[in-house]
Every structure is written in C-alpha cells, then in structure tokens.
Design a protein around this motif. Structure first.
Motif, short mmCIF file in Angstrom:
data_model
loop_
_atom_site.label_atom_id
_atom_site.label_comp_id
_atom_site.label_asym_id
_atom_site.label_seq_id
_atom_site.Cartn_x
_atom_site.Cartn_y
_atom_site.Cartn_z
N ALA A 93 0.84 -1.19 0.00
CA ALA A 93 0.00 0.00 0.00
C ALA A 93 0.89 1.25 0.00
CB ALA A 93 -0.91 -0.02 1.23
N GLN A 94 0.30 2.36 -0.43
CA GLN A 94 1.06 3.62 -0.56
C GLN A 94 1.84 4.00 0.69
OE1 GLN A 94 -0.32 6.51 1.14
NE2 GLN A 94 1.44 7.79 0.60
N PRO A 95 1.28 3.89 1.90
CA PRO A 95 2.08 4.31 3.06
C PRO A 95 3.38 3.51 3.20
CG PRO A 95 -0.23 4.06 3.67
CD PRO A 95 -0.10 3.51 2.28
N ASP A 96 3.32 2.23 2.83
CA ASP A 96 4.53 1.40 2.93
C ASP A 96 5.56 1.80 1.87
OD1 ASP A 96 3.85 -0.29 5.11
OD2 ASP A 96 2.38 -1.24 3.80
N THR A 97 5.09 2.14 0.69
CA THR A 97 6.02 2.54 -0.37
C THR A 97 6.66 3.88 -0.03
OG1 THR A 97 4.60 1.34 -1.88
CG2 THR A 97 6.25 2.78 -2.88
N LEU A 98 5.85 4.77 0.52
CA LEU A 98 6.42 6.06 0.91
C LEU A 98 7.43 5.87 2.06
CD1 LEU A 98 6.42 9.08 0.40
CD2 LEU A 98 4.53 9.31 2.01
N ARG A 99 7.10 4.98 2.96
CA ARG A 99 8.03 4.67 4.07
C ARG A 99 9.34 4.12 3.48
NH1 ARG A 99 8.28 0.19 7.31
NH2 ARG A 99 6.53 -0.80 6.26
N TYR A 100 9.21 3.27 2.49
CA TYR A 100 10.39 2.69 1.83
C TYR A 100 11.25 3.79 1.20
CZ TYR A 100 13.03 0.43 -1.94
OH TYR A 100 14.03 0.03 -2.80
N LEU A 101 10.61 4.70 0.49
CA LEU A 101 11.39 5.74 -0.21
C LEU A 101 12.03 6.71 0.79
CD1 LEU A 101 9.06 6.16 -3.31
CD2 LEU A 101 11.34 5.13 -3.24
N ASN A 102 11.36 6.93 1.91
CA ASN A 102 11.97 7.74 2.96
C ASN A 102 13.18 7.03 3.56
OD1 ASN A 102 10.64 10.40 3.72
ND2 ASN A 102 8.89 9.08 3.31
N HIS A 103 13.04 5.73 3.69
CA HIS A 103 14.17 4.93 4.19
C HIS A 103 15.37 5.05 3.25
CE1 HIS A 103 16.35 1.56 5.91
NE2 HIS A 103 16.42 1.02 4.71
N VAL A 104 15.10 4.99 1.95
CA VAL A 104 16.18 5.10 0.96
C VAL A 104 16.83 6.49 1.05
CG1 VAL A 104 16.72 5.09 -1.52
CG2 VAL A 104 15.09 3.43 -0.60
N ALA A 105 15.98 7.51 1.17
CA ALA A 105 16.51 8.88 1.26
C ALA A 105 17.38 9.04 2.50
CB ALA A 105 15.35 9.88 1.29
N ASP A 106 16.96 8.44 3.62
CA ASP A 106 17.76 8.52 4.86
C ASP A 106 19.06 7.75 4.69
OD1 ASP A 106 15.72 9.89 6.05
OD2 ASP A 106 14.86 8.14 7.08
N LYS A 107 18.93 6.55 4.18
CA LYS A 107 20.09 5.65 4.10
C LYS A 107 21.21 6.25 3.25
CE LYS A 107 21.29 0.91 2.78
NZ LYS A 107 21.87 0.49 4.06
N PHE A 108 20.81 6.88 2.14
CA PHE A 108 21.83 7.43 1.23
C PHE A 108 21.97 8.95 1.40
CE2 PHE A 108 20.38 3.42 -0.55
CZ PHE A 108 21.58 2.76 -0.71
N ASP A 109 21.39 9.44 2.48
CA ASP A 109 21.52 10.86 2.83
C ASP A 109 21.22 11.76 1.63
OD1 ASP A 109 22.05 13.09 4.30
OD2 ASP A 109 24.23 12.93 4.14
N LEU A 110 20.10 11.49 0.99
CA LEU A 110 19.79 12.19 -0.26
C LEU A 110 19.29 13.62 -0.03
CD1 LEU A 110 18.02 9.30 -2.24
CD2 LEU A 110 20.39 10.08 -2.43
N ARG A 111 18.61 13.85 1.09
CA ARG A 111 17.94 15.15 1.25
C ARG A 111 18.92 16.32 1.32
NH1 ARG A 111 15.04 11.91 4.57
NH2 ARG A 111 12.94 11.37 3.86
N ARG A 112 20.16 16.07 1.68
CA ARG A 112 21.06 17.22 1.81
C ARG A 112 21.34 17.90 0.46
NH1 ARG A 112 26.49 15.31 0.45
NH2 ARG A 112 26.44 13.11 0.95
N ASP A 113 21.06 17.21 -0.64
CA ASP A 113 21.20 17.83 -1.95
C ASP A 113 19.85 18.02 -2.63
OD1 ASP A 113 24.00 18.16 -1.98
OD2 ASP A 113 24.25 16.01 -2.39
N MET A 114 18.82 18.15 -1.80
CA MET A 114 17.48 18.34 -2.38
C MET A 114 16.86 19.60 -1.84
SD MET A 114 15.84 14.55 -2.21
CE MET A 114 16.24 13.36 -3.49
N GLN A 115 16.12 20.25 -2.68
CA GLN A 115 15.40 21.44 -2.25
C GLN A 115 13.92 21.23 -2.52
OE1 GLN A 115 17.25 25.15 -3.34
NE2 GLN A 115 15.24 26.14 -3.58
#
Ligand code: FAD
Ligand code: NAP
Length: 534
Positions: A81-103
């Motif tokens: 379900a969508q909440p799980d997929t969003l949780r997954y993508l947040n996990h990926v963003a955290d794991k690879f520290d993606l947000r520091r280069d995102m606006q």
C-alpha cells in the motif's frame, strides 16, 4: 536570488530523481534536486487516496542497486500500500543521505538554455534561480494531475479532492454522501476501499475499464526469506521480460488452442496475483483483433458473474476497447461493490453531467447531493509535466511548441534540439514495471555523463538523423498494437487538456524493454555516435 552553480540540476524527487542524484554523487558531481513537494517519493508522496497500492509485485518494484537495502527492507504485502512505499522511499533517502542535496517546495516553472555559457538556468515559482551545465528531468509520467473540465467545478460548497492531492491527514468519509468522478485504476482502488465506510457512494462513469483481480496478501516470514534469497533471479527475470514485470507473454496463441484449453488458461490467470492476465496472456491477445475479441468475450462473463444486477453489469462492461488495450486496473472486490445497497453507478453517457453545483452534481436527469466530491480524473500523461514548464533551448526554441504534435527524441532520453537536457523516463522510453526502466535509464545517462567528463565534452545533443531513426522505430513498434488504437493517458489523450482531447500520440517505446536495452547499450558501446559532442 541566484544560487551557486551546480554541475547538474535534477528536477523531481521521485524514484527517478532520487536514484539519479545517488549516481551523480558517485561520479563526484555537485548536483541539486528541485522538487515541488515537501519531501521525497513522487507518485507515492502525492497519491495518498484510500486504497492506493501497487499493481507491481512489491519485491520486483524496489531499487535493485544496493544489496544492503534489499536485505534490510521487508515489504509487508505482495502488493504494498502507498504508506509502505512512501516509508520505503523515505528509508532510501535517509540511508543514502539524499535530502542534503534536495530542495523541496520548489516547483520549476522555466528552464532556459544559455548557449554562450553552455548552461541551463531554472526558475522556481518563487522567482529563485539556479544554474548548471546539465539539466536532468525526472518529472514522472504521471505527475501532472488533471481536474475535470466540468462547468461549475469550483461551485461545490463541500470539500472536493483530486486523488493525487489527497490530504495528508486523511478525510473522514464515515457515513458521508460521496460522489466520485472517474473509473480508471485510481478510482477503482478508491471506490472498492471507501464503499465500506461511506454512507452512500455515487460513481460517475464515462468509460468503463476492464479490470481483473489483484489477489494481494501479506508476505509470510518464509516467503520473506525466500524473496531475499532470490533477488538476483527476480531482477534477472524482470530483465528478460518485455515489460520488466515478472510476467511474460505465453508463447502460445489464443487462436491456436482449443476453446477448453484457452478458457482453462484464462481461469488460471484470473485466479493468480498480479498482471499475468494482462502481460502474461497468450501472445496474440494484445495484437490480434480476433484473439482479443475472444478474450474480451470471456472477460465480459466474469463481470456478469460478479455483478448481480444485469443492467449495472452491462454498464460496467467496456464497449469501446478490447480487454487489455488500456493499462489494466487490478482490483480487490471492485465489482462486488456494485452489489452493495449504498453504491450507485451513473453512466454519464446516458445522463451527462451538466454542471457541478453548490450541492453536488447535476446530470441531465437530476441533481445528486453530496457531502464530499472526489475527482479520480487522472493525469496529463508523459508530456504533461514538460508542457507545464517553459523549457527554452537555443535560439528561443520552445519544447512545448516542438512537442505540440509528437515529441522528437533519441531513445526518449534526449529531446531534439535541446542540448545537455537529459530525460529520465521521458516520452519514447520503454515503460512497464517502472523502477526497472528507471534504473536502466539512469545508469545509461550516468554512463553518458561519465563519458563526457572523461573526454572533456561540455555539450551533448542528439543528431537529427538519430532522432529521425528513433521516431520511425518508435512508430513502427507501436503500429501493430491494439493498444495504440485506443485513447488513454498512454496514447496522450486527455479530454480535460486543451489540445490533447482527441489526437492519439505514441508516447512510449513498445518494442519491449529487452530490445530497448539492447539498442541503448549498443549506442553506448560504440561511443555514442548518434550524439554530437562539443
Ligand atoms: P514521480 O514519482 O512522478 O516523481 C516525479 C516528481 O517530479 C514528483 O515528485 C513531482 O512533484 C516532481 N515534479 C514534476 N514536475 C516538477 C516541476 N516542474 N518542478 C519541481 N518538481 C516537479 N508504476 C509501476 O511500475 N507499478 C505500480 O504499481 C505503479 N502504481 C502506481 C500507482 C499510482 C497511483 C500512480 C499515479 C502511478 C503508479 N505507477 C506505478 C507509476 C509511477 O508513477 C512510477 O512507478 C514511479 O513512481 C515514477 O517515478 P518517477 O520518479 O519517474 O516520477
Ligand atoms: P485514468 O486511468 O486516466 O482515469 C481517469 C478517469 O477519469 C477515467 O475514467 C476518465 O474517463 C475519467 N474522467 C476524466 N475526466 C473526466 C470528466 N471530465 N468527466 C468524466 N470522467 C472523467 O487515471 P488514473 O485512474 O489516475 O490512472 C492513471 C494511471 O496511473 C494508471 O493507468 C496506472 O498506470 C497508474 N495507476 C496505477 C495504480 C496501481 O494499481 N498501481 C493505481 C492507480 C493509478 P475516460 O476514460 O472516459 O477519459
């Protein structure tokens, strides 16, 4: 205020933009992602409507590039379900520290090429600007949502929501009178979910779609272990199929087998999870009108069996397109919803909607009063997000004007006449189980960027003859498919968008992902002769 220069600008923080950022960082590049939403996730960030979930097998949808990620993540259901997929993508963003280069909160309204400086400058809604030699668009094929062009749309006094802008905090539908417009994949998921809690639901249907059971269930611990042990085979399987799903067309033809064998196969597919009944069907079902007609007749029986009222059943049977010639929605009890006393189906071909009123929806027959309205009215597919930006190339060339007819691209990754603009999942790329396509395209584009850096090239553009070759190849690949003859977002038709109401366009590459990959790999291996460098 202008931002400092970057080496690459990526637009979009969905699956594509996230992965592209990760790959460019590996090259040591200074890249920046600009995203309209307030966080990562793209489709799965925006589409929070009740019942939103995959029709891809979860374990075939996630990123494949990190073994660690594969082993640590556990999908709870075969079709998450969508909440799980969003949780997954947040996990990926955290794991690879993606947000520091995102606006975030940064919708790009314009991108302008400066030939002298060999740079793109983007402009945000806020007026802020940023520039970089490379512009990578990861806008998503389904990110430009569309509201229905019905008179009085803003007159409704109660709350009204498009499914792609469903409030984060949810909507209390319990006991409410709800009207929903649309019967595509989104509407089907929404309807089957909310019918359980609303007081009364009225579905306004213009075109019924074929739909088949999803057969979702939770993943058991044994299956979880099995999935984790088999990722290499799962992704290899996806590489071998034309749609990158685990399902591949059956080598037999429907017309070559006996009616008993045919029907037994269709019964089997109908009882199995996922897209087997669509892309794992007899190989002639989506190309041969006679085979498709047999499948269509069989599918009608299923609707008639499941919907008790014969008049409603007939309304739910598509009349203007054969089974599977639009992207097939997968459902969980959708047809049975119409057996509920609190659900009504309004065929707006019989009683057209005249306008939206402060109380609800007025059809030619009567006014329907609602507490809440839902627009499950879809997207301006594939080219829509490009059309919504002013992309200006050399000499003031406008991408929107260039693509008014049909897009002109090479491999769907470079637009004709727009240097240093690279597209992830642009028009004319293979699409299916989409993250698989995204990973391959991002890897190819990253290879191209690496090649340019290694050879000291500052500018890249597709050669005209290569664009012409690709245009012909794309059209030839689409021409044999029944799919190409039907209006849908996949063929670029959206009756809510001026100029897109009728004319079908080829917006994907339908020669199959295997062939697409082979062509793209050949281009790279031969030193990108189809591209012009400077
Ligand atoms: P997106 O996820 O759409 O991300 C693009 C991002 O770009 C968005 O966040 C958007 O805000 C941003 N953006 C766009 N324009 C601008 C701009 N001008 N400025 C700034 N930001 C911008 N595919 C499957 O393969 N399997 C499925 O089961 C499946 N289910 C789906 C269910 C739903 C409800 C929908 C709508 C789509 C589904 N899809 C599915 C398709 C899905 O879109 C892709 O799987 C995938 O999420 C696409 O990722 P993306 O990064 O390319 O695009
Ligand atoms: P869609 O398939 O384009 O459906 C939009 C619906 O709204 C159609 O029924 C359309 O009718 C109707 N509509 C639009 N404007 C209307 C108007 N003015 N008046 C009356 N009806 C109107 O969009 P979607 O359902 O959002 O799905 C889009 C794609 O997203 C899918 O094909 C799929 O790729 C993806 N998706 C996947 C899943 C999943 O299961 N994983 C779930 C949801 C979405 P017409 O057909 O007559 O135009």
């Amino acid at each position: 205020m202008a931002q400092p220069g970057y080496e690459a600008i990526i637009i979009g923080a969905g699956i594509a933009g996230m992965y592209q950022l990760h790959r460019l960082r590996e090259l040591g590049m200074r890249a920046r992602v600009f995203e309209a939403g307030s966080d990562v996730g793209g489709t799965w960030y925006w589409n929070r409507y009740p019942g939103a979930r995959f029709d891809s097998e979860s374990w075939s949808y996630g990123y494949s590039f990190s073994q660690e990620l594969l082993q640590e993540w556990e999908w709870p259901e075969h079709f998450a379900a969508q909440p799980d997929t969003l949780r997954y993508l947040n996990h990926v963003a955290d794991k690879f520290d993606l947000r520091r280069d995102m606006q975030f909160h940064s919708r790009v309204t314009a991108a302008t090429w400066d030939e002298a400086a060999t740079r793109w400058t983007i402009t945000l809604e806020s007026g802020e600007e940023a520039s970089a030699p490379l512009l990578i668009t990861a806008l998503g094929p389904l990110s430009a949502y569309t509201l229905p062009n019905i008179p009085g749309r803003d007159d409704f006094a109660g709350p009204a929501f498009h499914t792609a802008r469903w409030p984060r905090e949810g909507v209390d539908l319990r006991g409410k009178r709800v009207g929903i417009i649309g019967t595509g994949a989104t509407a089907i998921q929404t309807i089957q979910t909310i019918a359980k809690e609303v007081g009364h639901l009225t579905v306004f249907q213009r075109t019924p779609n074929w739909a088949a059971p999803l057969h979702n269930r939770r993943i058991t611990p044994e299956e979880q272990a099995q999935i984790k042990a088999s990722y290499a085979e799962i992704f290899e399987r996806c590489r071998q199929t034309d749609t990158c799903f685990i399902h591949q067309a059956d080598p037999r033809r429907a017309l070559d087998v006996s009616p008993e064998e045919r029907e037994a196969f269709w019964e089997k597919l109908y009882a199995e999870p996922g897209f087997g009944i669509w892309v794992g069907n007899f190989r002639d079902v989506l190309v041969d009108p006679a085979a498709n007609a047999l499948m269509t007749e069989w599918a009608k029986k299923k609707i008639r069996e499941r919907v008790k009222d014969p008049v409603t059943a007939e309304k739910l049977i598509p009349k203007n397109h054969g089974f599977g010639t639009r992207r097939l929605p997968l459902e969980s009890g959708y047809y049975e919803v119409y057996n509920q006393p609190n659900v009504a189906l309004v065929d707006i071909n019989e009683t057209p909607i005249e306008r939206i009123t402060p109380r609800g929806i007025l059809t030619s027959a009567r006014e329907h009063a609602f507490d809440i309205l839902i627009y499950a009215t879809g997207f301006d597919g594939v080219t829509g997000p490009y059309d919504r930006m002013a992309i200006t190339g050399p000499g003031g060339r406008s991408l929107r004007e260039d693509w008014q007819g049909t897009p002109r691209t090479f491999l769907g990754m470079l637009a004709e006449g727009f240097p240093n603009m690279l597209m992830v999942l642009g028009p004319h790329t293979a699409r299916g189980n989409i993250p698989r396509n995204i990973e391959e395209i991002v890897d190819w584009l990253t290879g191209l960027v690496r090649y340019m850096r290694e050879h000291g090239h500052r500018r890249v553009e597709a050669r005209e003859d290569a664009v012409e070759y690709w245009a012909r190849h794309v059209e030839a690949a689409a021409s044999g498919l029944l799919f190409s003859q039907v209006a849908s977002w996949q063929t670029g038709v959206n009756r809510n968008v001026a100029g897109r109401e009728e004319v079908r366009r080829t917006l994907g590459y339908y020669g199959g992902a295997v062939k697409y990959r082979r062509i793209a790999e050949r281009v790279a291996a031969a030193g990108y002769r189809e591209l012009r460098f400077a």
